[in-house]
Design a protein around this motif. Structure first.
Motif, PDB file in Angstrom:
ATOM      1  N   ALA A  50     -31.027  -1.714 -29.229  1.00 25.47           N
ATOM      2  CA  ALA A  50     -32.075  -2.699 -28.836  1.00 25.47           C
ATOM      3  C   ALA A  50     -33.598  -2.085 -28.536  1.00 25.47           C
ATOM      4  N   ALA A  51     -34.542  -2.699 -28.924  1.00 28.26           N
ATOM      5  CA  ALA A  51     -35.659  -2.276 -28.747  1.00 28.26           C
ATOM      6  C   ALA A  51     -35.995  -2.412 -27.216  1.00 28.26           C
ATOM      7  N   TYR A  52     -36.819  -1.688 -26.513  1.00 30.27           N
ATOM      8  CA  TYR A  52     -36.670  -1.905 -24.895  1.00 30.27           C
ATOM      9  C   TYR A  52     -38.124  -1.262 -24.358  1.00 30.27           C
ATOM     10  N   GLU A  53     -38.423  -1.335 -23.190  1.00 27.72           N
ATOM     11  CA  GLU A  53     -39.187  -0.629 -22.449  1.00 27.72           C
ATOM     12  C   GLU A  53     -38.627  -0.138 -21.088  1.00 27.72           C
ATOM     13  N   THR A  54     -39.342   0.730 -20.478  1.00 25.69           N
ATOM     14  CA  THR A  54     -38.947   1.298 -19.096  1.00 25.69           C
ATOM     15  C   THR A  54     -39.996   1.230 -18.030  1.00 25.69           C
ATOM     16  N   PHE A  55     -39.658   0.691 -16.970  1.00 24.87           N
ATOM     17  CA  PHE A  55     -40.698   0.620 -15.818  1.00 24.87           C
ATOM     18  C   PHE A  55     -40.004   1.141 -14.578  1.00 24.87           C
ATOM     19  N   GLU A  56     -41.161   1.730 -13.917  1.00 24.34           N
ATOM     20  CA  GLU A  56     -41.043   2.106 -12.592  1.00 24.34           C
ATOM     21  C   GLU A  56     -41.451   1.461 -11.383  1.00 24.34           C
ATOM     22  N   ASP A  57     -42.493   0.543 -12.039  1.00 27.37           N
ATOM     23  CA  ASP A  57     -43.153  -0.223 -10.995  1.00 27.37           C
ATOM     24  C   ASP A  57     -42.924  -1.766 -11.325  1.00 27.37           C
ATOM     25  N   ALA A  58     -42.760  -2.536 -10.282  1.00 28.15           N
ATOM     26  CA  ALA A  58     -42.333  -4.055 -10.422  1.00 28.15           C
ATOM     27  C   ALA A  58     -43.518  -4.798 -11.121  1.00 28.15           C
ATOM     28  N   ASP A  59     -44.542  -4.451 -10.586  1.00 25.96           N
ATOM     29  CA  ASP A  59     -45.918  -5.264 -11.013  1.00 25.96           C
ATOM     30  C   ASP A  59     -45.793  -5.162 -12.513  1.00 25.96           C
ATOM     31  N   ALA A  60     -45.883  -3.868 -13.154  1.00 23.87           N
ATOM     32  CA  ALA A  60     -45.886  -3.612 -14.614  1.00 23.87           C
ATOM     33  C   ALA A  60     -44.872  -4.303 -15.444  1.00 23.87           C
ATOM     34  N   ALA A  61     -43.827  -4.374 -14.686  1.00 20.76           N
ATOM     35  CA  ALA A  61     -42.401  -5.024 -15.513  1.00 20.76           C
ATOM     36  C   ALA A  61     -42.817  -6.379 -15.512  1.00 20.76           C
ATOM     37  N   CYS A  62     -43.332  -7.168 -14.495  1.00 23.13           N
ATOM     38  CA  CYS A  62     -43.620  -8.446 -14.328  1.00 23.13           C
ATOM     39  C   CYS A  62     -44.681  -8.876 -15.552  1.00 23.13           C
ATOM     40  N   GLU A  63     -45.844  -7.794 -15.563  1.00 19.42           N
ATOM     41  CA  GLU A  63     -46.832  -8.407 -16.684  1.00 19.42           C
ATOM     42  C   GLU A  63     -46.343  -8.156 -17.993  1.00 19.42           C
ATOM     43  N   TYR A  64     -45.414  -7.400 -18.284  1.00 18.34           N
ATOM     44  CA  TYR A  64     -44.848  -7.168 -19.590  1.00 18.34           C
ATOM     45  C   TYR A  64     -43.956  -8.391 -19.846  1.00 18.34           C
ATOM     46  N   LEU A  65     -43.245  -8.828 -18.922  1.00 15.34           N
ATOM     47  CA  LEU A  65     -42.484 -10.246 -19.156  1.00 15.34           C
ATOM     48  C   LEU A  65     -43.136 -11.184 -19.757  1.00 15.34           C
ATOM     49  N   LYS A  66     -44.376 -11.351 -19.153  1.00 15.19           N
ATOM     50  CA  LYS A  66     -45.202 -12.673 -19.361  1.00 15.19           C
ATOM     51  C   LYS A  66     -45.254 -12.515 -21.001  1.00 15.19           C
ATOM     52  N   THR A  67     -45.341 -11.698 -21.765  1.00 16.05           N
ATOM     53  CA  THR A  67     -45.525 -11.661 -23.003  1.00 16.05           C
ATOM     54  C   THR A  67     -44.424 -11.284 -23.991  1.00 16.05           C
TER      55      THR A  67
ATOM     56  N   LYS B 251     -31.080  -4.735  -4.836  1.00 17.55           N
ATOM     57  CA  LYS B 251     -29.762  -5.319  -4.824  1.00 17.55           C
ATOM     58  C   LYS B 251     -28.568  -4.306  -5.023  1.00 17.55           C
ATOM     59  N   PHE B 252     -29.231  -3.355  -5.938  1.00 13.71           N
ATOM     60  CA  PHE B 252     -28.212  -2.264  -6.615  1.00 13.71           C
ATOM     61  C   PHE B 252     -28.460  -0.981  -5.980  1.00 13.71           C
ATOM     62  N   GLY B 253     -29.287  -0.969  -4.757  1.00 16.11           N
ATOM     63  CA  GLY B 253     -29.681   0.309  -4.217  1.00 16.11           C
ATOM     64  C   GLY B 253     -30.579   1.100  -5.203  1.00 16.11           C
ATOM     65  N   SER B 254     -30.480   2.526  -5.116  1.00 19.33           N
ATOM     66  CA  SER B 254     -31.387   3.215  -5.872  1.00 19.33           C
ATOM     67  C   SER B 254     -31.280   3.291  -7.413  1.00 19.33           C
ATOM     68  N   ALA B 255     -30.102   2.206  -7.760  1.00 17.51           N
ATOM     69  CA  ALA B 255     -30.011   2.179  -9.119  1.00 17.51           C
ATOM     70  C   ALA B 255     -31.062   1.421  -9.744  1.00 17.51           C
ATOM     71  N   GLY B 256     -31.610   0.697  -9.114  1.00 20.11           N
ATOM     72  CA  GLY B 256     -33.023  -0.092  -9.367  1.00 20.11           C
ATOM     73  C   GLY B 256     -34.382   0.505  -9.321  1.00 20.11           C
ATOM     74  N   ASN B 257     -34.213   1.738  -9.106  1.00 23.27           N
ATOM     75  CA  ASN B 257     -35.783   2.426  -8.868  1.00 23.27           C
ATOM     76  C   ASN B 257     -36.464   2.334 -10.248  1.00 23.27           C
ATOM     77  N   LYS B 258     -35.442   2.482 -11.490  1.00 13.79           N
ATOM     78  CA  LYS B 258     -36.159   2.211 -12.669  1.00 13.79           C
ATOM     79  C   LYS B 258     -35.511   1.041 -13.354  1.00 13.79           C
ATOM     80  N   LEU B 259     -36.070   0.367 -14.243  1.00 12.89           N
ATOM     81  CA  LEU B 259     -35.689  -1.000 -14.981  1.00 12.89           C
ATOM     82  C   LEU B 259     -35.989  -0.638 -16.360  1.00 12.89           C
TER      83      LEU B 259
END
Ligand code: AMP
Ligand code: GLY
Length: 424
Positions: free
Chosen positions: A118-135, A174-182
């Motif tokens: 599947a197509a994807y993007e990786t984020f280390e910053d929550a704000d950037a992830a939220c911005e991306y989700l809007k589109t 919620k999943f500890g350091s597993a969530g450092n990247k998304l």
């Protein structure tokens, strides 16, 4: 040979039963094992993350082969520690187990080597992830990068759900350091198939296909679990699809890992989705699946010790990997409430019904001996009742019959495992 198996679930019980069948096995140990494994192996109370203790045990007991079952010790580097101590170990080393340990790594690998996913993007910053989700297009899939007990994947139908998911994974950890990247991934639809394979660094030999049922309730409702039952082979994984996957996914993955300097030896589990645009990789695991091992190993005719040694020695090309034609179905008997909260410590009766039967298995997942020496429930997934037969339909009927042979308080199972094959 003296064999040690690391782990305590249904998968490790299935591995132990396979090892027991081998002519080469003289003595089997399980670390820590469970009440079912105790019938065929000596259980030693060392937990799977106690690397130094495991290594010392293997050295002291002159273990010839140590098979590591679960993801945590593999991703944490148990195989490296065993090798440093001169112990032959089956499973990927830490460098290779990252294939399961980091979803961002595995997605980047697939992109770089053109492996369909599947197509994807990786984020280390929550704000950037939220911005991306809007589109982004909905539904959308969020995946915590690291290991999260199979719970780090969220399928979000609305933007609000997705925003909440980012908060849980990246901000609240919620999943500890597993969530450092998304990883944020395109939602795919289609039928899921699990294909397990043996790999020796260069050669890959796939085992029989299987289909898992991950949700807790019938009709794929309820929460995601480790797996509530499955069947093998999957009639949806046709010869044509297999040929495509061998070329475009399986061998490419092994070659990619070698080219990255992360030679993979052990089991690669390909979680595939058969989409209308062809098969795509949902996830990689660096180990046998649980409960996939229960149906796949039950059907394997080749000697598991020969195969494990060939993977370690790089001679898998010499192995003729054989499976019986008979199908297998596994129904998980769980503690009601799983995967959330549930009670433990209930006596299990009727286990003797499985004795001396070649086509029925009762793999123990969460069981333990209580202080009176009785076998009691000790986990969410308690038993994996498995039957083999000439057809999937017959195996399904037998597995469900056998589910009635055992009783314990709060026993819960799905009633529609392998039902999809009834209408074929
Ligand atoms: P995973 O742990 O990556 O296997 O994800 C758990 C489950 O989530 C999978 O078995 C799928 O049912 C579902 N899933 C994961 N990724 C996707 C995706 N991109 N599209 C649709 N469903 C997915
Ligand atoms: N049954 C899925 C897994 O082992 O990850």
């Amino acid at each position: 040979m003296r064999i040690a198996i690391v782990g305590s679930g249904g998968r490790e019980h299935a591995i132990a039963v396979s090892v027991k069948k081998s002519k080469k096995a003289d003595k089997i140990f399980a670390l820590p094992g469970n009440a079912g494994i105790a019938e065929i192996a000596e259980c030693v109370p060392i937990s799977v993350m106690e690397f130094d203790k495991i290594a010392k045990f293997c050295v002291d007991e002159k273990i010839d082969l140590c098979i590591v079952g679960p993801d945590d010790p593999l991703v944490g580097g148990l195989v490296d520690v065993l090798k440093e101590n001169g112990i032959k170990a089956f499973g990927p080393d830490k460098k290779a187990a990252i294939l399961e340990g980091s979803k961002a790594f595995s997605k980047d690998l697939m992109k770089k080597y053109n492996i369909p996913t599947a197509a994807y993007e990786t984020f280390e910053d929550a704000d950037a992830a939220c911005e991306y989700l809007k589109t982004a297009k909905l539904p959308i899939v969020l995946k915590a990068d690291g290991l999260a007990l199979g719970k780090g994947v969220l399928i979000c139908n609305t933007l609000d759900e997705a925003m909440e998911g980012v908060k849980e994974i990246m901000r609240d950890k919620k999943f500890g350091s597993a969530g450092n990247k998304l990883v944020i991934e395109e939602f795919m639809t289609g039928r899921e198939v699990s294909v397990l394979s043996f790999v020796d660094g260069k050669t890959i030999k796939t085992m029989a296909s299987a289909q898992d049922h991950k949700r807790a309730k019938d009709n794929d409702e309820g929460l995601n679990t480790g797996g509530m039952g499955n069947f093998s082979p999957s009639p949806f994984f046709t010869k044509e699809i297999d040929e495509y996957c061998q070329k475009e996914i399986f061998q490419k993955t092994v070659d990619a890992m070698r080219q990255e300097g992360r030679e993979f030896k052990g089991v690669i589990f390909f979680g595939l989705m058969l989409t209308e645009n062809g098969p795509k990789v949902l996830e990689y695991n660096a180990r046998f699946g649980d409960p996939e091992a229960q149906v796949v190993l039950t059907r394997m005719e080749s000697d598991i010790i020969d195969v494990c040694e060939a993977c370690i020695d790089g001679t898998l090309d010499k192995i003729d990997l054989k499976f019986m034609d008979d199908a297998a179905v596994c129904v998980v008997l769980a503690s009601d409430g799983y995967p959330l909260s549930y009670k433990k410590g209930f006596e299990i009766t009727g286990l003797e019904n499985f004795k001396n039967k070649n086509d029925f298995y009762c793999f123990h997942a969460g069981t333990i001996f209580n202080k009176d020496g009785k076998i009691v429930t000790n986990g969410g997934r308690v038993l994996g009742v498995t039957a083999t037969a000439a057809t999937l339909k017959e195996a399904r009927k037998k597995a469900y019959e056998a589910c009635n042979w055992v009783s314990f308080e709060n026993k819960y199972m799905r009633t529609d495992i392998a039902k999809a094959i009834e209408n074929l």
